[in-house]
Scaffold this active site. Structure first.
Site, PDB file in Angstrom:
ATOM      1  CG  ASN A   1      10.368  -8.397  -5.863  1.00 18.27           C
ATOM      2  OD1 ASN A   1      10.818  -8.694  -4.793  1.00 18.27           O
ATOM      3  ND2 ASN A   1      11.066  -7.617  -6.788  1.00 18.27           N
TER       4      ASN A   1
ATOM      5  CD  GLU B   1      13.722  -7.895  -0.968  1.00 15.62           C
ATOM      6  OE1 GLU B   1      12.881  -8.126  -0.176  1.00 15.62           O
ATOM      7  OE2 GLU B   1      13.535  -7.273  -2.283  1.00 15.62           O
TER       8      GLU B   1
ATOM      9  CG  ASN C   1      13.580 -11.815  -5.667  1.00 14.27           C
ATOM     10  OD1 ASN C   1      14.643 -11.331  -5.076  1.00 14.27           O
ATOM     11  ND2 ASN C   1      12.893 -10.570  -6.108  1.00 14.27           N
TER      12      ASN C   1
ATOM     13  NE  ARG D   1      19.277 -13.130  -6.742  1.00 20.40           N
ATOM     14  CZ  ARG D   1      18.142 -12.602  -5.832  1.00 20.40           C
ATOM     15  NH1 ARG D   1      17.386 -13.119  -5.266  1.00 20.40           N
ATOM     16  NH2 ARG D   1      18.255 -11.117  -6.127  1.00 20.40           N
TER      17      ARG D   1
ATOM     18  CG  ASP E   1      11.748  -5.053  -4.290  1.00 23.79           C
ATOM     19  OD1 ASP E   1      11.500  -5.937  -4.117  1.00 23.79           O
ATOM     20  OD2 ASP E   1      12.907  -4.633  -4.473  1.00 23.79           O
TER      21      ASP E   1
END
Length: 276
Positions: free
Chosen positions: A148, A16, A100, A98, A197
């Protein structure tokens, strides 16, 4: 068709957050579940790897010699040469969540989104904003499910943000002095099987949105909502993208393994590049 070429592969299940640095001619990306940051020189193929303090949501360059990253145990500053790090702050105190995606605001604030930690957490997440030392910490977008992609317009007054399950890119009016934002409208809606995303923005203000489950990155005009181009990837789950290269003519794209555990895509979890 613009061909995607593999740049880097290390068996990541979820690669990512690519970020480019002109001075180093290199980029950062994170292997979330393997708890790793990769610093990759795309010409020499030299890769430096750093272990993180738990699952890592994103990593950003701080100048040319340091990295700011957000992991399960907090936000840290990492020295690239020595590998030494120091704790900066912890925004999220819910152990079932958590970090991102994340990025800088034009003023240098750190924006940090959250998602469920080993679970889906609908409407329980948010986008935080904080100074680099953790001061002025605030929630600027609340009630998200998977926070995101983040991008800013060139004048810094418009924040584009993705809450993945909505299948939309939302536009917010951003207040540079306070760091607060107000929902304006949805500018892009994703059709088909793909979910939005990570994303990035080019100097003309066009958005590049990675589609998880869609095998592509799409270029959009956020003022009209028109899809301008599709860039196909040989991997189903496309996680994020950034523009880099010496001439800023290359789209770097991160990918992830399939949700069903299939190993049919041998380079799922790799970093790819596409000439723009």
């Amino acid at each position: 068709m613009d061909k995607a070429e593999l740049v880097f592969f290390a068996g990541s299940s979820l690669l990512e957050g690519p970020r480019w640095n002109d001075e180093r001619n290199s980029l950062l990306c994170v292997s979330i579940e393997q708890e790793r940051i990769f610093l990759i020189d795309v010409e020499s193929q030299f890769v430096k790897t750093f272990k993180t303090q738990g699952q890592v949501g994103f990593a950003l360059f701080k100048g040319n010699d340091k990295i700011i990253y957000a992991a399960y145990n907090g936000v840290f500053e990492l020295d690239i040469e020595s590998g030494k790090e120091k704790f900066l702050f912890q925004a999220n105190t819910d152990q079932s969540l958590r970090y991102n995606d994340g990025d800088y605001s034009p003023e240098g604030r750190i924006l940090l989104g959250t998602t469920g930690y080993k679970r889906f957490a609908p409407n329980e997440n948010c986008l935080y904003s904080a100074n680099a030392d953790g001061s002025n910490l605030q929630k600027i977008i609340e009630g998200t499910s998977i926070s995101n992609g983040i991008a800013f317009s060139s004048d810094g007054k418009n924040l584009y943000f993705i809450d993945t399950p909505t299948k939309k890119v939302a536009s917010y009016k951003y207040e540079p002095k306070t760091g607060k934002c107000t929902f304006n409208r949805s500018v892009i809606e994703i059709e088909g099987d793909g979910l939005p995303d990570g994303m990035c923005i080019d100097k003309e203000g066009k958005l590049y949105v990675a589609e998880w489950g869609g095998s592509k990155v799409c270029k959009w005009d956020p003022t009209t909502g028109e899809k301008l181009k599709e860039y196909k990837l040989p991997v189903l789950n496309v996680s994020s993208c950034t523009i880099g290269g010496k001439k800023h003519d290359t789209l770097f794209v991160t990918t992830a393994a399939r949700d069903d555990g299939s190993t049919s895509e041998i380079f799922a979890g790799g970093l790819f590049k596409i000439k723009l």
